[in-house]
Write an enzyme that holds these catalytic residues in place. Structure first.
Site, PDB file in Angstrom:
ATOM      1  N   THR A  56      33.168 -18.571 -13.070  1.00 13.35           N
ATOM      2  CA  THR A  56      34.628 -18.338 -13.143  1.00 13.35           C
ATOM      3  C   THR A  56      35.177 -18.567 -14.547  1.00 13.35           C
ATOM      4  O   THR A  56      36.225 -18.020 -14.895  1.00 13.35           O
ATOM      5  CB  THR A  56      35.412 -19.268 -12.180  1.00 13.35           C
ATOM      6  OG1 THR A  56      35.269 -20.625 -12.614  1.00 13.35           O
ATOM      7  CG2 THR A  56      34.949 -19.106 -10.753  1.00 13.35           C
ATOM      8  N   SER A 110      41.450 -18.452 -16.333  1.00 10.41           N
ATOM      9  CA  SER A 110      40.232 -18.331 -15.514  1.00 10.41           C
ATOM     10  C   SER A 110      40.652 -18.050 -14.076  1.00 10.41           C
ATOM     11  O   SER A 110      41.411 -18.813 -13.492  1.00 10.41           O
ATOM     12  CB  SER A 110      39.418 -19.625 -15.585  1.00 10.41           C
ATOM     13  OG  SER A 110      38.874 -19.789 -16.875  1.00 10.41           O
ATOM     14  N   LEU A 111      40.117 -16.983 -13.515  1.00  7.21           N
ATOM     15  CA  LEU A 111      40.513 -16.538 -12.171  1.00  7.21           C
ATOM     16  C   LEU A 111      39.575 -17.137 -11.121  1.00  7.21           C
ATOM     17  O   LEU A 111      38.877 -16.427 -10.386  1.00  7.21           O
ATOM     18  CB  LEU A 111      40.497 -15.006 -12.140  1.00  7.21           C
ATOM     19  CG  LEU A 111      41.472 -14.334 -13.116  1.00  7.21           C
ATOM     20  CD1 LEU A 111      41.203 -12.852 -13.228  1.00  7.21           C
ATOM     21  CD2 LEU A 111      42.922 -14.606 -12.719  1.00  7.21           C
ATOM     22  N   HIS A 112      39.597 -18.486 -11.062  1.00  6.63           N
ATOM     23  CA  HIS A 112      38.656 -19.208 -10.198  1.00  6.63           C
ATOM     24  C   HIS A 112      38.732 -18.704  -8.734  1.00  6.63           C
ATOM     25  O   HIS A 112      37.765 -18.194  -8.188  1.00  6.63           O
ATOM     26  CB  HIS A 112      38.991 -20.700 -10.199  1.00  6.63           C
ATOM     27  CG  HIS A 112      39.022 -21.340 -11.545  1.00  6.63           C
ATOM     28  ND1 HIS A 112      37.905 -21.525 -12.330  1.00  6.63           N
ATOM     29  CD2 HIS A 112      40.057 -21.862 -12.254  1.00  6.63           C
ATOM     30  CE1 HIS A 112      38.245 -22.133 -13.457  1.00  6.63           C
ATOM     31  NE2 HIS A 112      39.537 -22.354 -13.445  1.00  6.63           N
ATOM     32  N   ASP A 113      39.884 -18.903  -8.105  1.00  7.30           N
ATOM     33  CA  ASP A 113      40.002 -18.590  -6.673  1.00  7.30           C
ATOM     34  C   ASP A 113      39.941 -17.094  -6.391  1.00  7.30           C
ATOM     35  O   ASP A 113      39.287 -16.684  -5.413  1.00  7.30           O
ATOM     36  CB  ASP A 113      41.295 -19.200  -6.123  1.00  7.30           C
ATOM     37  CG  ASP A 113      41.277 -20.728  -6.171  1.00  7.30           C
ATOM     38  OD1 ASP A 113      42.358 -21.331  -6.150  1.00  7.30           O
ATOM     39  OD2 ASP A 113      40.173 -21.311  -6.247  1.00  7.30           O
TER      40      ASP A 113
END
Ligand code: RIB
Ligand code: CA
Length: 315
Positions: free
Chosen positions: A196, A237-240
């Site tokens: 991520t 940051s596009l974690h989910d």
């Protein structure tokens, strides 16, 4: 059609993940459960209701869960997600109400109803998931599995921690819960910081500029969610969203199976997801409990994100 239940602590990237999930025709969202993490349980639940109302998801049950981790004190992420938890986004007070069931009740009921047709997507600390397993251990064999946003597995140059040198926030926030989940035998696919936070995979200021000025409600909401972090961190940051994208299209990532244990005692290593890579005394097949994402097709992911979060081109 993949039946999913999303457990979440909205949270800016959780909100983007919900936009992606409800913009993806491959998913049928059976329920949303809320957990303390980025923000308090109360605020997480309010934000979930606001977002589902914005999305018109009036028939999806929202059930609130844990207000505290199993053992530790809650540590919120308001410094990242803002006082409301939704960055600069302002959504009306919801008319939708919380479901009468608790998060654990909803998780267990959906697991019993759907069995291996149900995938659970935890986007926050694993407190509710651990409590559901403790309430009904049988769900570990019933459901298809978990696709979690969580962990830092040190399997790529980006796989270090974000809460300490080695631990990722969702695991760090409730390591005892994560240990229960990882040790339970429930199938786990982990979308961790290794993928991520890959710079190729982040929302850049240039991509942000592509939609910031669009006069479309969905794009305006996405822009209001992201703006502050894009400016402060020069990207996001596009974690989910990546965890949801992996549930939509598993081919976006490459995974490798490992035995992973969660550190719950270490002063310096609280919440570390410890990958056993010993070549001698190699972990057995049955000990290997987590499919860890080790690479991502960043271009395809970002295109999916823009199409479905910003432009609602899910179809
Ligand atoms: O470490 C990233 C995770 O922590 C994401 O789920 C984000 O929403 C925060 O909860
Ligand atoms: Ca989250």
């Amino acid at each position: 059609m993949k039946h999913v239940l999303i457990d979440t602590d909205p949270g800016v990237d959780d909100a983007l993940a919900l936009l992606l999930a409800f913009g993806s025709p491959e998913l049928k969202i059976e329920g949303v459960t809320t957990v303390v993490g980025n923000v308090s349980l109360e605020l997480a639940s309010l934000n979930a209701l606001k977002l589902l109302e914005f999305l018109g998801a009036v028939d999806v049950p929202v059930a609130s869960g844990a207000a505290e981790p199993l053992v530790r004190e809650a540590v919120d992420g308001v410094g990242i997600h803002g006082e409301t938890g939704l960055g600069e986004a302002v959504l009306p007070e919801p008319t939708l109400k919380l479901n009468g069931r608790s998060a654990v009740q909803l998780i267990v009921e959906k697991a019993e109803e759907l069995g291996d047709r149900l995938t659970i997507i935890p986007l926050g600390p694993l407190t509710n998931i651990a409590s559901a397993i403790q309430a009904k251990p049988g769900i570990v064999e019933e459901v298809e599995g978990l696709v979690i946003m969580g962990g830092a597995f040190n399997l790529t140059p980006y796989g270090h921690g974000n809460m300490n040198a080695v631990a990722e926030y969702n695991i760090w926030h409730d390591p005892e819960a994560a240990k229960i989940v990882f040790d339970s035998g429930i199938p786990v696919k982990a979308v961790g910081l290794d993928v991520t936070t890959n710079p190729l995979n982040r929302l850049t200021p240039e991509l942000f500029a592509e939609f910031e000025s669009l006069d479309v409600a969905r794009a305006r909401l996405a822009a209001d969610l992201c703006r502050s972090l894009i400016r402060r961190m020069n990207g996001l940051s596009l974690h989910d969203p990546l965890a949801v994208a992996v549930a939509v299209d598993p081919s976006l990532v490459e995974t490798k199976r490992f035995k992973v244990e969660v550190e719950t005692v270490g002063a310096l290593t609280r919440g570390m997801t410890i990958v056993d890579r010993r070549r001698y005394h190699k972990a057995s097949e049955t000990e290997m409990n987590v499919d860890v994402c080790v690479s991502v097709d960043a271009e395809r992911f970002l295109r999916l994100f823009m199409d479905r979060v910003v432009h609602d081109k899910g179809g």
